[in-house]
Motif scaffolding. Structure first.
Motif, PDB file in Angstrom:
ATOM      1  N   MET A 151     -17.422  60.713  54.234  1.00  0.00           N
ATOM      2  CA  MET A 151     -18.837  60.364  54.447  1.00  0.00           C
ATOM      3  C   MET A 151     -19.620  60.209  53.144  1.00  0.00           C
ATOM      4  N   GLU A 152     -19.029  60.590  52.020  1.00  0.00           N
ATOM      5  CA  GLU A 152     -19.865  60.705  50.821  1.00  0.00           C
ATOM      6  C   GLU A 152     -20.465  59.376  50.372  1.00  0.00           C
ATOM      7  N   ARG A 197     -35.626  55.053  47.415  1.00  0.00           N
ATOM      8  CA  ARG A 197     -36.167  55.442  48.726  1.00  0.00           C
ATOM      9  C   ARG A 197     -35.078  55.541  49.786  1.00  0.00           C
ATOM     10  N   ALA A 198     -33.838  55.339  49.413  1.00  0.00           N
ATOM     11  CA  ALA A 198     -32.748  55.308  50.401  1.00  0.00           C
ATOM     12  C   ALA A 198     -32.473  56.692  50.982  1.00  0.00           C
ATOM     13  N   PRO A 199     -31.908  56.720  52.187  1.00  0.00           N
ATOM     14  CA  PRO A 199     -31.551  58.007  52.778  1.00  0.00           C
ATOM     15  C   PRO A 199     -30.248  58.549  52.185  1.00  0.00           C
ATOM     16  N   SER A 200     -30.043  59.853  52.343  1.00  0.00           N
ATOM     17  CA  SER A 200     -28.773  60.474  51.935  1.00  0.00           C
ATOM     18  C   SER A 200     -28.596  61.737  52.764  1.00  0.00           C
ATOM     19  N   PRO A 235     -28.138  62.371  45.980  1.00  0.00           N
ATOM     20  CA  PRO A 235     -27.136  62.534  44.914  1.00  0.00           C
ATOM     21  C   PRO A 235     -26.859  61.238  44.156  1.00  0.00           C
ATOM     22  N   PHE A 236     -27.688  60.218  44.384  1.00  0.00           N
ATOM     23  CA  PHE A 236     -27.451  58.953  43.672  1.00  0.00           C
ATOM     24  C   PHE A 236     -28.265  58.895  42.385  1.00  0.00           C
ATOM     25  N   ARG A 237     -27.658  58.291  41.377  1.00  0.00           N
ATOM     26  CA  ARG A 237     -28.340  58.012  40.110  1.00  0.00           C
ATOM     27  C   ARG A 237     -28.033  56.571  39.742  1.00  0.00           C
ATOM     28  N   PHE A 238     -28.945  55.956  39.037  1.00  0.00           N
ATOM     29  CA  PHE A 238     -28.734  54.567  38.630  1.00  0.00           C
ATOM     30  C   PHE A 238     -28.890  54.446  37.123  1.00  0.00           C
ATOM     31  N   MET A 239     -28.018  53.679  36.508  1.00  0.00           N
ATOM     32  CA  MET A 239     -28.240  53.313  35.108  1.00  0.00           C
ATOM     33  C   MET A 239     -28.443  51.811  35.083  1.00  0.00           C
ATOM     34  N   VAL A 240     -29.457  51.392  34.361  1.00  0.00           N
ATOM     35  CA  VAL A 240     -29.848  49.986  34.369  1.00  0.00           C
ATOM     36  C   VAL A 240     -29.671  49.415  32.966  1.00  0.00           C
TER      37      VAL A 240
END
Ligand SMILES: Cc1cc2nc3c(=O)[nH]c(=O)nc-3n(C[C@H](O)[C@H](O)[C@H](O)COP(=O)(O)O)c2cc1C
Length: 230
Positions: free
Chosen positions: A133-134, A42-45, A51-56
């Motif tokens: 800023m990225e 839910r974070a802003p970008s 453009p964020f991805r997460f691996m858990v």
């Protein structure tokens, strides 16, 4: 989200989400992981490009490989930091000084790193040349991971421990070329307790219209744990 009635308030969470580096040896249930990673997504970008991805990584074979690999990176980085930042000099030789306690915590964290309950890699998918800023399009999501974990009674810490093993991680996980590993976050049930974060008084960080002068209203709430200085 489940368990909402037991959650801390947002304000309380902001003041008590400190780094947790010691975990109970228990997994994080999938519904909790879902809630934590939902918070992240839910974070802003910038331009809402997300453009964020997460691996858990939990306890699968590949997860164990990733944890072991980053544990090596953690050890290398910590050895370097310990020597370079003078952790053993000055008050570092006193048994109970904050410096010594921090060094002990780090030592323990790094030593047991391969056994952390959950490891999250936060990835930025670059869609243009790197620019200052990225990071702002991935680190708010990382902070959301920590805040959402706090809300559920879990804790974690954001690290740069992947830094020495990025090439190996790219190969093992077959990341696309534009994937930048932004953070390694470990998560688990805290072995200790949550507590207030310690920062310098807010008027050292918040100015009004004059550079260097704390705003007149920048007064820490009663009972805030503040540091004397940095
Ligand atoms: C950009 C960034 C990099 C960090 N890198 C590491 C790290 O490599 N290893 C680690 O144990 N903690 C790392 N931390 C956690 C900080 O050490 C921690 O947030 C800071 O000391 C304040 O403590 P607190 O979070 O308990 O309030 C990092 C935090 C940030 C924001």
């Amino acid at each position: 989200m489940s368990d909402a009635s037991h959650e801390v308030t947002l304000s309380e969470g902001l003041a008590t989400t400190r780094s947790i580096r010691r975990y109970l040896p228990e997994p994080i249930p999938e519904d909790v992981l879902r809630d934590i990673l939902f918070g992240a997504t839910r974070a802003p970008s910038g331009s809402n490009r997300q453009p964020f991805r997460f691996m858990v990584f939990t306890d699968t074979e590949k997860s164990k490989q990733v944890k072991a690999l980053i544990a090596q990176g953690a050890q290398t980085l910590w050895n370097f930091k310990r020597a370079n930042d003078g952790y053993d000099a000055g008050s570092g030789s006193e048994e109970n000084s904050p410096k010594t306690r921090m060094a002990n915590t780090m030592e323990n964290y790094v030593e047991n790193f391969a056994e952390v309950p959950v490891l999250v890699l936060a990835i930025l998918l670059r869609y243009r040349d790197p620019n200052p800023m990225e990071g702002a399009s991935v680190y708010p999501a990382c902070q959301n991971v920590l805040l959402a974990a706090r809300a559920k009674g879990y804790g974690g810490v954001l690290t740069g421990f992947h830094g020495y093993v990025t090439k190996e991680l790219h190969e093992l996980l077959q990341f696309p070329e534009n994937a930048f590993i932004a953070a390694t976050i470990t998560l688990g049930k805290p072995a200790g307790s949550h507590g207030p974060v310690r920062r310098v008084p807010m008027n050292q960080l918040v100015y009004g219209d004059t550079w260097g002068e704390g705003a007149s209203w920048a007064i820490d709430p009663d009972g805030t744990a503040v540091m004397k200085g940095r």
